[in-house]
Design an enzyme around this catalytic site. Structure first.
Site, short mmCIF file in Angstrom:
data_model
loop_
_atom_site.label_atom_id
_atom_site.label_comp_id
_atom_site.label_asym_id
_atom_site.label_seq_id
_atom_site.Cartn_x
_atom_site.Cartn_y
_atom_site.Cartn_z
CB SER A 1 2.51 -2.36 0.93
OG SER A 1 3.51 -1.78 1.70
CD GLU B 1 -1.80 -1.58 1.88
OE1 GLU B 1 -0.97 -1.93 2.73
OE2 GLU B 1 -1.76 -0.48 1.29
NE ARG C 1 -1.21 -0.86 5.55
CZ ARG C 1 -0.41 -0.28 6.44
NH1 ARG C 1 -0.86 -0.01 7.67
NH2 ARG C 1 0.82 0.05 6.13
P1 FAD Z 1 -8.09 5.45 -3.05
O1 FAD Z 1 -6.94 4.67 -3.53
O2 FAD Z 1 -8.78 6.32 -4.02
O3 FAD Z 1 -9.15 4.45 -2.39
C1 FAD Z 1 -8.70 3.44 -1.52
C2 FAD Z 1 -9.92 2.74 -0.90
O4 FAD Z 1 -10.63 3.65 -0.08
C3 FAD Z 1 -10.94 2.26 -1.93
O5 FAD Z 1 -11.56 1.12 -1.40
C4 FAD Z 1 -11.94 3.40 -2.00
O6 FAD Z 1 -13.22 2.98 -2.44
C5 FAD Z 1 -11.97 3.84 -0.55
N1 FAD Z 1 -12.27 5.27 -0.36
C6 FAD Z 1 -11.49 6.33 -0.71
N2 FAD Z 1 -12.06 7.48 -0.32
C7 FAD Z 1 -13.22 7.13 0.28
C8 FAD Z 1 -14.28 7.89 0.91
N3 FAD Z 1 -14.24 9.22 1.00
N4 FAD Z 1 -15.34 7.20 1.41
C9 FAD Z 1 -15.40 5.84 1.33
N5 FAD Z 1 -14.45 5.09 0.77
C10 FAD Z 1 -13.37 5.73 0.25
N6 FAD Z 1 -0.81 3.19 3.00
C11 FAD Z 1 -0.51 3.04 4.31
O7 FAD Z 1 -1.35 2.68 5.13
N7 FAD Z 1 0.75 3.29 4.77
C12 FAD Z 1 1.75 3.69 3.95
O8 FAD Z 1 2.88 3.89 4.40
C13 FAD Z 1 1.46 3.85 2.57
N8 FAD Z 1 2.42 4.24 1.69
C14 FAD Z 1 2.13 4.37 0.38
C15 FAD Z 1 3.16 4.77 -0.48
C16 FAD Z 1 2.90 4.93 -1.84
C17 FAD Z 1 4.02 5.36 -2.75
C18 FAD Z 1 1.60 4.69 -2.34
C19 FAD Z 1 1.30 4.89 -3.80
C20 FAD Z 1 0.57 4.28 -1.48
C21 FAD Z 1 0.83 4.10 -0.12
N9 FAD Z 1 -0.15 3.70 0.80
C22 FAD Z 1 0.13 3.58 2.13
C23 FAD Z 1 -1.52 3.38 0.32
C24 FAD Z 1 -2.43 4.63 0.15
O9 FAD Z 1 -1.68 5.81 0.13
C25 FAD Z 1 -3.46 4.74 1.27
O10 FAD Z 1 -4.26 3.58 1.32
C26 FAD Z 1 -4.39 5.95 1.10
O11 FAD Z 1 -5.19 6.12 2.23
C27 FAD Z 1 -5.28 5.85 -0.14
O12 FAD Z 1 -5.87 7.12 -0.34
P2 FAD Z 1 -6.60 7.46 -1.70
O13 FAD Z 1 -7.31 8.76 -1.53
O14 FAD Z 1 -5.65 7.39 -2.82
O15 FAD Z 1 -7.67 6.29 -1.77
N1 EPU Z 2 12.39 -6.20 3.38
C1 EPU Z 2 12.88 -7.16 2.54
N2 EPU Z 2 12.98 -6.89 1.21
C2 EPU Z 2 12.60 -5.68 0.70
C3 EPU Z 2 12.09 -4.69 1.56
C4 EPU Z 2 11.98 -4.98 2.91
O1 EPU Z 2 13.25 -8.26 2.97
O2 EPU Z 2 12.71 -5.51 -0.53
C5 EPU Z 2 12.30 -6.50 4.82
C6 EPU Z 2 13.40 -5.82 5.61
O3 EPU Z 2 13.90 -6.71 6.55
C7 EPU Z 2 12.68 -4.71 6.35
C8 EPU Z 2 11.29 -5.30 6.52
O4 EPU Z 2 11.06 -6.05 5.33
O5 EPU Z 2 13.27 -4.43 7.57
C9 EPU Z 2 10.20 -4.25 6.67
O6 EPU Z 2 10.29 -3.32 5.59
P1 EPU Z 2 9.65 -1.87 5.70
O7 EPU Z 2 10.16 -1.17 6.90
O8 EPU Z 2 9.81 -1.20 4.38
O9 EPU Z 2 8.12 -2.16 5.99
P2 EPU Z 2 7.06 -3.10 5.29
O10 EPU Z 2 6.59 -4.09 6.30
O11 EPU Z 2 7.56 -3.65 4.01
C10 EPU Z 2 5.08 -1.63 6.07
C11 EPU Z 2 3.84 -1.06 5.47
C12 EPU Z 2 4.15 0.20 4.70
C13 EPU Z 2 4.77 1.22 5.66
C14 EPU Z 2 6.04 0.61 6.25
C15 EPU Z 2 6.67 1.51 7.29
C16 EPU Z 2 2.33 -2.91 5.10
C17 EPU Z 2 1.70 -3.82 4.10
N3 EPU Z 2 3.20 -2.03 4.61
O12 EPU Z 2 5.90 -2.05 4.99
O13 EPU Z 2 2.93 0.74 4.21
O14 EPU Z 2 5.08 2.42 5.01
O15 EPU Z 2 5.71 -0.64 6.88
O16 EPU Z 2 5.91 1.46 8.44
O17 EPU Z 2 2.03 -3.00 6.29
C18 EPU Z 2 1.46 0.64 2.35
O18 EPU Z 2 0.64 0.16 3.13
O19 EPU Z 2 1.20 0.90 1.14
C19 EPU Z 2 2.79 0.94 2.85
C20 EPU Z 2 3.78 1.42 2.07
#
Ligand code: FAD
Ligand code: EPU
Length: 348
Positions: A246, A342, A173
């Site tokens: 997250s 995050e 991240r």
């Molecule tokens: P924004 O939210 O608009 O911006 C995020 C950051 O990037 C800001 O600092 C912004 O200034 C910068 N930025 C954006 N575009 C540019 C650009 N072109 N040039 C320079 N800087 C830029 N993230 C994960 O890693 N793994 C996940 O599994 C995951 N699951 C998600 C699930 C949900 C339901 C949600 C809502 C979010 C999740 N995220 C996850 C977080 C998010 O989707 C990612 O961080 C994504 O890359 C953000 O994209 P965005 O276009 O919305 O960026």
């Molecule tokens: N867990 C709990 N309580 C909960 C949910 C999860 O205790 O309410 C525990 C469970 O034991 C589970 C473990 O946490 O096994 C891990 O949960 P999960 O697989 O959902 O992954 P996470 O560590 O919570 C990370 C990323 C997610 C990504 C998933 C899958 C970060 C901060 N988050 O979540 O990314 O989708 O793994 O790889 O690293 C995001 O960055 O926005 C994001 C959604």
């Protein structure tokens, strides 16, 4: 009153622009100026505008990783550029993708073309340009693995730069772009994707989900489908309830601290990192601190996943940030571990 839009050819300017529909936490906020850019070659002209030059600048994709805890007294640069260029030698496919393309559409397009690699990263919201910023990751894969280079406008050097993989300094991240916020406007990401690749099935739940689907010889699109099922079950949908995925990173502690915590809390969920440290499940820490499903007005912690802050309706950014601070304080008081947000938090 509707904000005034001025079309400049290649970009549109909006003064006092509402941002409520431009962030997935659905928080009401405004930007002094919003510039929606469709043609990246117009960036130098736009950034030279006196109103833009006075700063600050915030680049925005879909706002799926941003919390507006207040208004933004500067220019929001909304990336809406489109386009994909393809070079294919039959083994590796090289793709240059414009920053404004939707990440999930891009992943689905690669899978449709028989290009492997991104299947574990399906259904992550946001734009392609934001993917390198925090090195998006899920289900055992991080996007950095596939990034050859990033093309960006460097606001310090006033020129287009190409940052190769090493220069991007990717981590969990993390990247150069997070460490130098506001410096680079990512205009395109260059990926190198293999035609065939061993599937990543080790993350908890993937094999079980494939078995449930009745698939014993999975192809990349089966893995994508399994991950869609897992994500849909675990994470609240921002179209239904505002959230930014997250809200906290999984904290990484040294091995000794990790072992001590494990002795004290045998059920603690933790994973070893490649460099011998210990990554703790922030969701587990928050749930064990008794906060899963907790709510203060419309600002809440999801009852489906403890790592997700949710807007039940009319929460303000300030209320969500106050709740996030309460979570940080409570986890620190209970476990001595400090959580880090995050998303980018504006105006905290
Ligand atoms: P924004 O939210 O608009 O911006 C995020 C950051 O990037 C800001 O600092 C912004 O200034 C910068 N930025 C954006 N575009 C540019 C650009 N072109 N040039 C320079 N800087 C830029 N993230 C994960 O890693 N793994 C996940 O599994 C995951 N699951 C998600 C699930 C949900 C339901 C949600 C809502 C979010 C999740 N995220 C996850 C977080 C998010 O989707 C990612 O961080 C994504 O890359 C953000 O994209 P965005 O276009 O919305 O960026
Ligand atoms: N867990 C709990 N309580 C909960 C949910 C999860 O205790 O309410 C525990 C469970 O034991 C589970 C473990 O946490 O096994 C891990 O949960 P999960 O697989 O959902 O992954 P996470 O560590 O919570 C990370 C990323 C997610 C990504 C998933 C899958 C970060 C901060 N988050 O979540 O990314 O989708 O793994 O790889 O690293 C995001 O960055 O926005 C994001 C959604």
């Amino acid at each position: 009153m509707a904000a005034e839009r001025i079309d400049m050819g290649g970009y549109t300017l909006i003064e006092n622009a509402p941002l409520g529909r431009r962030n997935t936490l659905r928080v009401a906020a405004r930007a002094r100026l919003l510039a929606e850019i469709r043609d990246a070659s117009k960036l130098p002209e736009l950034l030279d505008f006196p109103a833009v030059k006075q700063g600050p600048l915030l680049v925005l994709g879909e706002g799926s990783n941003v919390l507006f805890a207040g208004d933004f007294d500067g220019t929001v640069l909304a990336m809406a550029t489109q386009g994909v260029q393809v070079e294919d030698d039959g083994r590796i496919v090289r793709l240059a993708v414009a920053a404004g393309e939707r990440w999930d559409d891009f992943v689905r397009w690669t899978l449709g073309q028989g290009i492997a690699g991104l299947e574990n990263l399906i259904l992550i919201p946001g734009t392609v340009g934001a993917a390198p910023i925090q090195n998006i990751g899920a289900y055992g894969t991080e996007v950095a693995e596939f990034i050859d280079s990033v093309e960006a406008w460097d606001t310090h050097a006033h020129q287009v730069v190409t940052l190769d993989h090493a220069a991007c300094a990717f981590g969990y991240r993390d990247s150069l772009f997070k460490r130098e916020p506001g410096r680079y406007v990512v205009t395109a990401v260059r990926f190198a994707l293999p035609r065939t690749r061993e599937l990543r099935l080790d993350y908890a739940g993937i094999r079980e989900e494939l078995a449930r689907m009745g698939v014993d010889k999975p192809a990349p699109f089966h893995v994508a489908e399994a991950i869609i099922h897992l994500r849909t079950r675990k994470l609240p949908d921002p179209a239904v309830i505002g959230n930014a995925g997250s809200f906290f990173k999984n904290p990484i502690v040294d091995a000794t601290t990790g072992e001590a915590l494990k002795r004290e809390h045998p059920e603690l969920v933790a994973w070893p990192t490649a460099d011998g440290r210990c990554k703790l499940s922030a969701a587990w820490l928050i749930e064990a601190a008794g906060l899963k499903g907790y709510r203060e007005g419309d600002a809440g912690i999801s009852s489906r996943h403890a790592l997700v802050l949710v807007n039940h309706g009319q929460a303000t950014g300030r209320e969500l940030w106050a709740l996030a601070c309460q979570v940080i304080a409570s986890v620190e008081a209970t476990f001595g571990v400090k959580l880090e947000p995050e998303p980018l938090v504006i105006g905290a």
